[in-house]
Write a protein that holds these residues in place. Sequence first.
Motif, PDB file in Angstrom:
ATOM      1  N   LYS A 111       0.954  -1.151   0.009  1.00 26.88           N
ATOM      2  CA  LYS A 111       0.076  -0.016  -0.113  1.00 26.88           C
ATOM      3  C   LYS A 111       0.946   1.340   0.062  1.00 26.88           C
ATOM      4  O   LYS A 111       0.736   2.235  -0.485  1.00 26.88           O
ATOM      5  CB  LYS A 111      -0.822  -0.200   1.304  1.00 26.88           C
ATOM      6  CG  LYS A 111      -1.864   1.168   1.405  1.00 26.88           C
ATOM      7  CD  LYS A 111      -3.201   0.525   0.818  1.00 26.88           C
ATOM      8  CE  LYS A 111      -4.233   1.554   0.760  1.00 26.88           C
ATOM      9  NZ  LYS A 111      -5.306   1.136  -0.145  1.00 26.88           N
ATOM     10  N   LEU A 115       1.205   4.407  -2.716  1.00 33.30           N
ATOM     11  CA  LEU A 115       0.995   5.667  -2.186  1.00 33.30           C
ATOM     12  C   LEU A 115       1.966   6.516  -2.500  1.00 33.30           C
ATOM     13  O   LEU A 115       1.887   7.760  -2.898  1.00 33.30           O
ATOM     14  CB  LEU A 115       0.571   5.732  -0.684  1.00 33.30           C
ATOM     15  CG  LEU A 115      -0.792   5.109  -0.700  1.00 33.30           C
ATOM     16  CD1 LEU A 115      -0.988   4.918   1.085  1.00 33.30           C
ATOM     17  CD2 LEU A 115      -2.159   5.934  -1.070  1.00 33.30           C
ATOM     18  N   GLN A 116       3.295   6.023  -2.221  1.00 30.59           N
ATOM     19  CA  GLN A 116       4.641   7.328  -2.551  1.00 30.59           C
ATOM     20  C   GLN A 116       4.694   7.542  -3.792  1.00 30.59           C
ATOM     21  O   GLN A 116       4.866   8.341  -4.175  1.00 30.59           O
ATOM     22  CB  GLN A 116       5.713   6.544  -1.702  1.00 30.59           C
ATOM     23  CG  GLN A 116       6.932   7.251  -1.824  1.00 30.59           C
ATOM     24  CD  GLN A 116       8.363   6.600  -1.530  1.00 30.59           C
ATOM     25  OE1 GLN A 116       8.333   6.376  -0.337  1.00 30.59           O
ATOM     26  NE2 GLN A 116       9.408   6.489  -2.273  1.00 30.59           N
ATOM     27  N   LYS A 118       2.315   7.502  -6.257  1.00 32.23           N
ATOM     28  CA  LYS A 118       1.337   8.452  -6.505  1.00 32.23           C
ATOM     29  C   LYS A 118       1.750   9.727  -5.947  1.00 32.23           C
ATOM     30  O   LYS A 118       1.798  10.938  -6.790  1.00 32.23           O
ATOM     31  CB  LYS A 118       0.147   8.081  -5.620  1.00 32.23           C
ATOM     32  CG  LYS A 118      -1.116   8.221  -6.463  1.00 32.23           C
ATOM     33  CD  LYS A 118      -2.068   7.482  -5.925  1.00 32.23           C
ATOM     34  CE  LYS A 118      -3.691   7.946  -6.259  1.00 32.23           C
ATOM     35  NZ  LYS A 118      -4.775   7.258  -5.354  1.00 32.23           N
ATOM     36  N   ALA A 119       2.367   9.914  -4.793  1.00 32.89           N
ATOM     37  CA  ALA A 119       2.665  11.344  -4.224  1.00 32.89           C
ATOM     38  C   ALA A 119       3.849  11.865  -4.836  1.00 32.89           C
ATOM     39  O   ALA A 119       4.170  13.203  -5.071  1.00 32.89           O
ATOM     40  CB  ALA A 119       3.013  11.084  -2.774  1.00 32.89           C
ATOM     41  N   LEU A 171      -0.356   5.864   7.119  1.00 36.54           N
ATOM     42  CA  LEU A 171      -1.340   5.710   6.325  1.00 36.54           C
ATOM     43  C   LEU A 171      -2.321   6.811   6.447  1.00 36.54           C
ATOM     44  O   LEU A 171      -2.716   7.439   5.591  1.00 36.54           O
ATOM     45  CB  LEU A 171      -1.800   4.417   6.358  1.00 36.54           C
ATOM     46  CG  LEU A 171      -0.958   3.332   5.745  1.00 36.54           C
ATOM     47  CD1 LEU A 171      -1.615   1.841   6.322  1.00 36.54           C
ATOM     48  CD2 LEU A 171      -1.226   3.275   4.200  1.00 36.54           C
ATOM     49  N   TYR A 175      -1.496  10.064   4.355  1.00 45.20           N
ATOM     50  CA  TYR A 175      -1.999   9.987   2.723  1.00 45.20           C
ATOM     51  C   TYR A 175      -3.584   9.735   3.077  1.00 45.20           C
ATOM     52  O   TYR A 175      -4.324   9.339   2.040  1.00 45.20           O
ATOM     53  CB  TYR A 175      -1.433   8.285   2.523  1.00 45.20           C
ATOM     54  CG  TYR A 175       0.108   8.430   2.062  1.00 45.20           C
ATOM     55  CD1 TYR A 175       0.406   9.106   1.020  1.00 45.20           C
ATOM     56  CD2 TYR A 175       0.907   7.703   2.857  1.00 45.20           C
ATOM     57  CE1 TYR A 175       1.604   8.900   0.683  1.00 45.20           C
ATOM     58  CE2 TYR A 175       2.309   7.425   2.522  1.00 45.20           C
ATOM     59  CZ  TYR A 175       2.491   8.382   1.358  1.00 45.20           C
ATOM     60  OH  TYR A 175       3.922   8.278   0.802  1.00 45.20           O
ATOM     61  N   GLU A 177      -5.465   7.632   4.297  1.00 43.66           N
ATOM     62  CA  GLU A 177      -6.374   6.241   4.152  1.00 43.66           C
ATOM     63  C   GLU A 177      -6.634   5.510   5.307  1.00 43.66           C
ATOM     64  O   GLU A 177      -6.004   5.864   6.518  1.00 43.66           O
ATOM     65  CB  GLU A 177      -4.930   5.403   3.521  1.00 43.66           C
ATOM     66  CG  GLU A 177      -4.376   5.852   1.899  1.00 43.66           C
ATOM     67  CD  GLU A 177      -5.341   5.343   0.941  1.00 43.66           C
ATOM     68  OE1 GLU A 177      -5.984   4.151   0.946  1.00 43.66           O
ATOM     69  OE2 GLU A 177      -5.637   6.087   0.042  1.00 43.66           O
TER      70      GLU A 177
END
Length: 428
Positions: A111, A115-116, A118-119, A171, A175, A177
């Motif tokens: 996960k 996410l990283q 995407k960031a 998370l 993020y 999340e």
Amino acid sequence: MSNFVVVGSQWGDEGKGKVVDLLADRMDLVVRFQGGNNAGHTVVVNGQKTILHLLPSGILSKNALCLIGPGVVVDPFVLCQEIDTLNQQGVSCDHLRIAQRAHLIMPYHIKLDILQEKALNEHQIGTTKRGIGPCYADKYTRIGLRVADLLDWDDFADKLATTLKIKNAQLVKLYDEPPYALDDLLEMIKPVRDRLLPYIVDGVAMVRDAIINQKNILFEGAQANMLDINYGTYPYVTSSSPTAAGVCEGSAVAPRDIDQVIGVVKAYSTRVGEGPFVTELQDEIGESIRTIGAEYGATTGRPRRTGWLDLVVVKQAALINGLTDLVLTKLDCLSHLDKIPVCVGYEIDGKIQDYIPASSKIYASAKPVYQILDGWNCDISAIREYDQLPENARKYVEFIESYTHTKVSLVSIGPDRSQNIIRHPLFN
Ligand code: GDP
Ligand code: IMO
Ligand code: MG
């Protein structure tokens, strides 16, 4: 006989799996020493293709024990699936062992990898999204969970509870999340833990005993020199050391116990993911190489970027790894070309150099300096003797040798285990 290392000399996918499988029959032990299921190693035996991600590529050979070594990061779910797939093909994994010191990739690592990326937006690395970086990060910040922890379930639950607080904070706060529930994770992991228990060993003791008893060991690298965390095109790299030095770090073997280091070199270059690639071809020739070489990721299915052979890259690999031999693969995939440029230097800021700059920004600005070799224009995939190769194909091989000061001991001219030309025996 002696202890061998097989490493990638470019950006991965050179054909390491094929080479390891080829040598494995003569080995007592095959050890993966770094990386995880970001790797995709293809072995083809009598036309049947097997892609290995975590299992060492010696697994198809009955002679060798196969160890997932201490330096590897293990996704226990993927490992169970891989064992199941091989069992369905009639291949036993009874000769598999997993080192206690290997770290576990947990669902939150995957996960966080996604996410990283995407960031990072336009600066993303193009990872395989298998949780490799976040898992190694936890290892080095010392909140990782190891295979050894699976042996004591209550202790595992305790450790996971502590780590999960930190991971969930990342998370949720970083993020936005949802957090993972400890009980859900434990419930997911318990069945795979029970399945993997019989394979768990002390990998350090296993390698030590093999060395003391003068067994033949093959250390299997994943990824490659240009993806090395220290010497690759940082930050467009993986999070481990896929080099000969990584063997010592990731499998508890002393440098003096390594006898031969075999660098696998593809006859052209490919790269998956982002990062500088000086000889990249973004035209129909690049496309033709992608099609003929079937250059699509064995792990993610992504089309691989293609380009001419970059000997500056291979020479760097020869130096950093102390390569004793090269295995040249996929020479058959260049048979349609009249002229084959090979990169022998970079022009950077008007100056010619033959080493790789530390800065990926500067590296991306480099222009290739090419030596243009003649093609051979005929099918070579059925040839088995070096002197039967067309003269221009031999010239190509020998040009690589003279530039890198390393002998090409084996030329691979097809994916199958049987498609090889032995030039110098790899075994003493
Ligand atoms: P690895 O990650 O280094 O093990 O390499 P991969 O398995 O990801 O990619 C290599 C691909 O090339 C696989 O599809 C192999 O089956 C194939 N391959 C290996 N050697 C040869 C060769 O000499 N000729 C051809 N045509 N294909 C090869
Ligand atoms: P084998 O062993 C080719 C690349 C990814 C990405 C970068 C970082 O089959 O040669 P990661 O998921 O490791 O954090 O991704 O490294 N990469 C590979 N490229 N072959 C591999 O393995 C690779 N393993 C990782 O595409 O650019
Ligand atoms: Mg691969």
